[in-house]
Design an enzyme around this catalytic site. Structure first.
Site, PDB file in Angstrom:
ATOM      1  N   CYS A  76      10.018   2.461  -0.115  1.00 47.22           N
ATOM      2  CA  CYS A  76       9.288   3.550  -0.769  1.00 47.22           C
ATOM      3  C   CYS A  76      10.065   4.865  -0.696  1.00 47.22           C
ATOM      4  CB  CYS A  76       7.880   3.675  -0.200  1.00 47.22           C
ATOM      5  SG  CYS A  76       6.799   4.676  -1.266  1.00 47.22           S
ATOM      6  N   HIS A 174       5.848  -1.588  -1.327  1.00 48.91           N
ATOM      7  CA  HIS A 174       5.666  -1.778   0.110  1.00 48.91           C
ATOM      8  C   HIS A 174       5.541  -3.265   0.432  1.00 48.91           C
ATOM      9  CE1 HIS A 174       5.050   2.393   1.466  1.00 48.91           C
ATOM     10  NE2 HIS A 174       4.646   2.590   0.227  1.00 48.91           N
ATOM     11  N   GLU A 176       5.428  -4.587   3.247  1.00 51.74           N
ATOM     12  CA  GLU A 176       4.538  -4.734   4.407  1.00 51.74           C
ATOM     13  C   GLU A 176       3.063  -4.641   4.032  1.00 51.74           C
ATOM     14  OE1 GLU A 176       6.023  -2.010   3.487  1.00 51.74           O
ATOM     15  OE2 GLU A 176       5.007  -0.214   4.177  1.00 51.74           O
TER      16      GLU A 176
END
Lengths: 192, 250
Positions: A76, A174, A176
């Site tokens: 990001c 993202h 994650e």
């Protein structure tokens, strides 16, 4: 050991949580020697470009990151800071990727927030990933397409969803926070 | 293509999930972590946790819960309820919340929105707007709908965007808990007015309601609670239905 670069850019712990879920040990650190010794480095971040760059410069991280030899993954804001410059507060960035970061035009809702898929994908980072798989984006600025673009998505215009040059990898989305698809991408990076 | 998001909302009281009807009666709906995990497995696009615990000492329970959620789930989540200051928000973000949602406190002190956006970025700031028609005008209401304010809903939406909100969570207090469908008119008006994503909330009762909020307004996401908690609508089935209606979903 995986180093997660600790700086003033948001919720860096979510990356550590994701690595824990995948069974990898990681350390949150801004210590140059410690970062240099790790097998992999993750450079996460959400927030504002100029204050993040100032913080990195003040702590030698600005010199360290481009000099790393092991696989590095920017996420990001991390991706944006690895480009040459950002329109956000006219910030000079780390210059790893030869491309600029611009703000999305107001013809679209800004920020782009939510799940989007790919128009083009290449390389080991995306092994097992298909064009219609969705990942989670949350950003107002984007990296323009360039020779280092390894994944392209579209939000009113085509942009770099991921970049790679030598040992430097970066995703605008993202991983994650991208459920199962994000875990596959993180595992691919960890297996490099 | 960016997808429309389906967001289950978990109202949290003293560490348990509850859901009231018209914000009044409260029914127990279970353990938030197992519910959250079930929603992730079913394909929820994000989660919202709204804490309705009143007392300050119980807020510590919430922080522990947020840490547990952050450790266990792999999609973004928002936490709201009782955030009155930068410190309140900071504790939640440090515990692992991706976004924080402010409501009454932002109406009382709009600068809070600017402070949050400056510290965490607009993408982390959701402003929840509860709206109700009062003498023909959509007004902002606070304190769970008990207190009317002077703000016109559209003007307040514009104001929060200017102050740096990254997203608006719009609840029609008249529709909430009724299962008669989302409030199309006000959702449409607000989503036309601003250039940030709007989450429609309040009134979901059947799959067709999700179709119409996405077809007839610019809403980016739709939020619901009880229809998901009590299994009246299953998320995978809802998403396959929306796909057949040509609404882009994950």
């Amino acid at each position: 050991m995986i180093a997660i670069i600790k700086y003033n850019a948001g919720n860096v712990r979510s990356v550590q949580n994701a690595l824990n879920r995948l069974g990898y040990e990681s350390v949150l650190t801004n210590d140059s020697d410690e970062i240099r010794k790790c097998e992999k480095v993750i450079f996460p971040g959400v927030g504002e470009a100029s204050s993040a760059m100032n913080y990195l410069k003040e702590r030698e991280l600005g010199q360290l990151i481009p000099s790393l030899k092991q696989p590095v993954l920017g996420i990001c804001l991390g991706l944006q800071l690895m480009c040459s410059s950002s329109e956000e507060a006219n910030t000079n960035c780390l210059g790893i990727f030869d491309t600029v970061v611009k703000k999305f035009p107001s013809t679209e809702l800004v920020p782009q927030m939510g799940w989007n898929n790919f128009e083009r994908l290449e390389g080991d980072l995306f092994r097992g990933i298909e064009l219609n798989d969705d990942v989670y984006f949350i950003h107002s600025y984007y990296a323009t397409l360039c020779d280092d673009t390894i994944a392209q998505s579209n939000y009113g215009l085509p942009f770099s969803a991921a970049l790679q040059k030598e040992n430097f990898y970066a995703t605008q989305f993202h991983p994650e926070k991208s459920a199962r698809i994000g875990e596959v991408i993180l595992k691919n990076f960890l297996a490099l | 293509m960016l997808k429309k998001r389906i967001i289950p909302c978990l109202d949290i009281k003293d560490g348990r999930t509850v859901k009231g009807v018209n914000f009044l009666s409260i029914k127990d709906a279970g353990d938030p972590i197992s519910l959250a995990k079930r929603y992730v497995a079913e394909g929820a696009d994000e989660l919202v946790f709204l804490d309705i615990t009143a007392s300050i000492e119980k807020r510590k329970t919430l922080l522990g819960l947020v840490e547990q959620i952050a450790a266990e789930i792999n999609i973004p989540f928002t936490v709201g309820g009782g955030i009155n200051s930068l410190e309140d928000a900071d504790a939640l973000i440090q515990a692992g919340a991706d976004k924080v949602s402010v409501n009454s406190s932002a109406v009382k002190r709009p600068e809070l929105i600017r402070e949050l956006a400056k510290n965490y970025g607009s993408q982390a700031v959701v402003v929840a707007i509860d709206s109700k028609q009062i003498e023909g005008e959509w007004k902002v209401v606070i304190h769970g709908g008990r207190t009317a304010t002077e703000w016109n809903t559209l003007l307040w939406a514009q104001e929060v965007e200017k102050l740096g909100a990254g997203e608006i969570l719009l609840t029609s207090m008249e529709s909430d808990g009724t299962k008669d469908g989302f409030a199309l008119e006000i959702t449409n008006a607000v989503s036309q007015q601003v250039n940030i994503p709007v989450i429609a909330s309040g009134g979901a009762g059947k799959k067709e309601h999700f179709k119409s909020i996405f077809q007839d307004s610019k809403a980016s996401a739709a939020l619901a609670a009880s229809v998901f908690h009590f299994g009246e609508i299953q998320i995978p089935e809802l998403k396959s239905y929306l796909k057949t209606q040509n609404i882009p979903v994950r």
